[in-house]
Design an enzyme around this catalytic site. Sequence first.
Site, PDB file in Angstrom:
ATOM      1  N   ARG A 148      12.741 -12.054  13.376  1.00  0.00           N
ATOM      2  CA  ARG A 148      13.675 -10.942  13.192  1.00  0.00           C
ATOM      3  C   ARG A 148      14.802 -11.047  14.218  1.00  0.00           C
ATOM      4  O   ARG A 148      14.562 -11.375  15.383  1.00  0.00           O
ATOM      5  CB  ARG A 148      12.952  -9.604  13.333  1.00  0.00           C
ATOM      6  CG  ARG A 148      11.918  -9.360  12.246  1.00  0.00           C
ATOM      7  CD  ARG A 148      11.253  -8.008  12.408  1.00  0.00           C
ATOM      8  NE  ARG A 148      10.248  -7.792  11.361  1.00  0.00           N
ATOM      9  CZ  ARG A 148       8.976  -8.115  11.461  1.00  0.00           C
ATOM     10  NH1 ARG A 148       8.523  -8.660  12.585  1.00  0.00           N
ATOM     11  NH2 ARG A 148       8.140  -7.893  10.458  1.00  0.00           N
ATOM     12  N   LYS A 160       8.110  -5.249  15.536  1.00  0.00           N
ATOM     13  CA  LYS A 160       8.262  -4.145  14.588  1.00  0.00           C
ATOM     14  C   LYS A 160       6.909  -3.558  14.215  1.00  0.00           C
ATOM     15  O   LYS A 160       6.761  -2.339  14.103  1.00  0.00           O
ATOM     16  CB  LYS A 160       8.983  -4.635  13.343  1.00  0.00           C
ATOM     17  CG  LYS A 160       9.168  -3.576  12.264  1.00  0.00           C
ATOM     18  CD  LYS A 160       9.911  -4.139  11.068  1.00  0.00           C
ATOM     19  CE  LYS A 160      10.086  -3.077   9.990  1.00  0.00           C
ATOM     20  NZ  LYS A 160      10.799  -3.593   8.806  1.00  0.00           N
ATOM     21  N   HIS A 212      19.592 -11.954   9.404  1.00  0.00           N
ATOM     22  CA  HIS A 212      18.241 -11.589   8.970  1.00  0.00           C
ATOM     23  C   HIS A 212      17.836 -12.408   7.749  1.00  0.00           C
ATOM     24  O   HIS A 212      16.643 -12.608   7.484  1.00  0.00           O
ATOM     25  CB  HIS A 212      18.189 -10.084   8.642  1.00  0.00           C
ATOM     26  CG  HIS A 212      16.804  -9.516   8.629  1.00  0.00           C
ATOM     27  ND1 HIS A 212      15.901  -9.762   7.621  1.00  0.00           N
ATOM     28  CD2 HIS A 212      16.163  -8.703   9.516  1.00  0.00           C
ATOM     29  CE1 HIS A 212      14.770  -9.127   7.873  1.00  0.00           C
ATOM     30  NE2 HIS A 212      14.895  -8.486   9.009  1.00  0.00           N
ATOM     31  N   ARG A 240      15.183 -15.397   7.395  1.00  0.00           N
ATOM     32  CA  ARG A 240      13.771 -15.176   7.106  1.00  0.00           C
ATOM     33  C   ARG A 240      13.479 -15.411   5.623  1.00  0.00           C
ATOM     34  O   ARG A 240      12.490 -16.061   5.267  1.00  0.00           O
ATOM     35  CB  ARG A 240      13.365 -13.761   7.524  1.00  0.00           C
ATOM     36  CG  ARG A 240      13.365 -13.584   9.038  1.00  0.00           C
ATOM     37  CD  ARG A 240      13.233 -12.131   9.471  1.00  0.00           C
ATOM     38  NE  ARG A 240      12.001 -11.499   9.052  1.00  0.00           N
ATOM     39  CZ  ARG A 240      10.825 -11.680   9.636  1.00  0.00           C
ATOM     40  NH1 ARG A 240      10.707 -12.542  10.644  1.00  0.00           N
ATOM     41  NH2 ARG A 240       9.756 -11.029   9.211  1.00  0.00           N
ATOM     42  N   HIS A 288       4.456 -10.562   9.107  1.00  0.00           N
ATOM     43  CA  HIS A 288       4.189  -9.494   8.151  1.00  0.00           C
ATOM     44  C   HIS A 288       2.701  -9.171   8.235  1.00  0.00           C
ATOM     45  O   HIS A 288       1.875 -10.045   8.499  1.00  0.00           O
ATOM     46  CB  HIS A 288       4.520  -9.951   6.725  1.00  0.00           C
ATOM     47  CG  HIS A 288       5.986 -10.061   6.483  1.00  0.00           C
ATOM     48  ND1 HIS A 288       6.524 -10.732   5.407  1.00  0.00           N
ATOM     49  CD2 HIS A 288       7.047  -9.586   7.179  1.00  0.00           C
ATOM     50  CE1 HIS A 288       7.841 -10.668   5.453  1.00  0.00           C
ATOM     51  NE2 HIS A 288       8.184  -9.988   6.518  1.00  0.00           N
ATOM     52  N   TYR A 297      -4.491  -8.255  12.390  1.00  0.00           N
ATOM     53  CA  TYR A 297      -3.710  -9.444  12.717  1.00  0.00           C
ATOM     54  C   TYR A 297      -4.073  -9.966  14.097  1.00  0.00           C
ATOM     55  O   TYR A 297      -4.146  -9.218  15.057  1.00  0.00           O
ATOM     56  CB  TYR A 297      -2.222  -9.091  12.667  1.00  0.00           C
ATOM     57  CG  TYR A 297      -1.320 -10.201  13.134  1.00  0.00           C
ATOM     58  CD1 TYR A 297      -1.049 -11.283  12.305  1.00  0.00           C
ATOM     59  CD2 TYR A 297      -0.749 -10.167  14.401  1.00  0.00           C
ATOM     60  CE1 TYR A 297      -0.222 -12.299  12.727  1.00  0.00           C
ATOM     61  CE2 TYR A 297       0.078 -11.182  14.835  1.00  0.00           C
ATOM     62  CZ  TYR A 297       0.344 -12.250  13.995  1.00  0.00           C
ATOM     63  OH  TYR A 297       1.164 -13.259  14.417  1.00  0.00           O
TER      64      TYR A 297
END
Length: 394
Positions: free
Chosen positions: A238, A265, A328, A331, A354, A364
Amino acid sequence: MSTEKLTVARIKTASPGKHFDGGGLHLDVRLNGARYWRLKYRHGGRERLMALGVYPEVSLAEARLRRDDARRALRDGRDPMVDRQQAKIAERAAVITFGLVSDEWIDRQRDSLAPVTLAKLEWLFGLVPDLRAVPIAELTPARVLATVRKIEARGHLETAHRLKAKIGQVCRYAVATGRAERDPTADLRGALKSKSTRSHAAITTPREVAELLRACWGYTGQPVTLAALKLSAYLFQRPGELRAMRWQELDIDAAAWRLPATRMKMRREHLVPLPPQAVVILRELHSITGGGPYVFPSLRGQSRPMSENTLNAALRALGFDGDRHVVHGFRSTASSLLHELGWDSAVIELQLAHVDKNQVRGVYNRADRLPERTRMMGAWADHCDLLRTGGKRP
């Protein structure tokens, strides 16, 4: 106890006890000399005693005016003490403005949101300074609509919708904390023009990607900006995370970039394997910016990172406007081409940081499938170089 009306002279020499002035008003003089105004009255069959202030802060004339106001309320069938309580509630509500509540709401999230997200929130509310002074309890649907329509009228539909949503979140927070009765944005469904849903502009065909990469590598502006453009393509993280990259997050010898949860994020630590091309760029860049905390410092000083507009401005200078490709978009570029090259979707999503919405798969770990991700990042950097130099895709 004298039945004569009070005078200033009598008040100054009054002995301890109650000294009446008529109409229920009296001065209560204490043993320590303190003098309190009181009003005795009946309402609803009950006798009540109402405080009217302390002498001399409240003079005799002012005490009589307060008594007369109270008796007018009684004639109208109202309890003056209830009137005063309601007036105090209204007064407190009047000073609890939308600005105060929105600032408090943002402050409560500082530990859970990335700095770039907080900056966007503050910028968003900064678009409507006239709303800050409005008492939160008096904020109406019409007032909110008039505010967001100013943004809509400038053609910024996405911003108008986002602003309405954030105003609603602040109002719901005010309801939850007892400072408002309801969220006025609930009545504004469909009041704004529909926003067009579109992703960040991105080039995703190999031929155009090759053109984009050649243009980026040919950038002749600031060398730090050139390095950031190259790493945007190679690493496809990002933009806010890349711009604020810190030297302390990098282990160049181990070819790894470890982003702390506070900068992500999704508020989860993330590890980016660095392909050899990225390592070379960073080693060269260290001689330029290694004296400060940021890999890509602002031109205004090393204490802040590069502006969020710098890279998109560079792309525009290279002929890629916001409708064709933004930073951006790297990505989406990487995701599209890596899928075409046959890489596992789960590995790509992990590297994009993600998080799967499925609760089981959504746990994660920054090191999940790291060997595969490391191979993929190396293969992606090689593929970028082949496209840029006119080589054939493997």
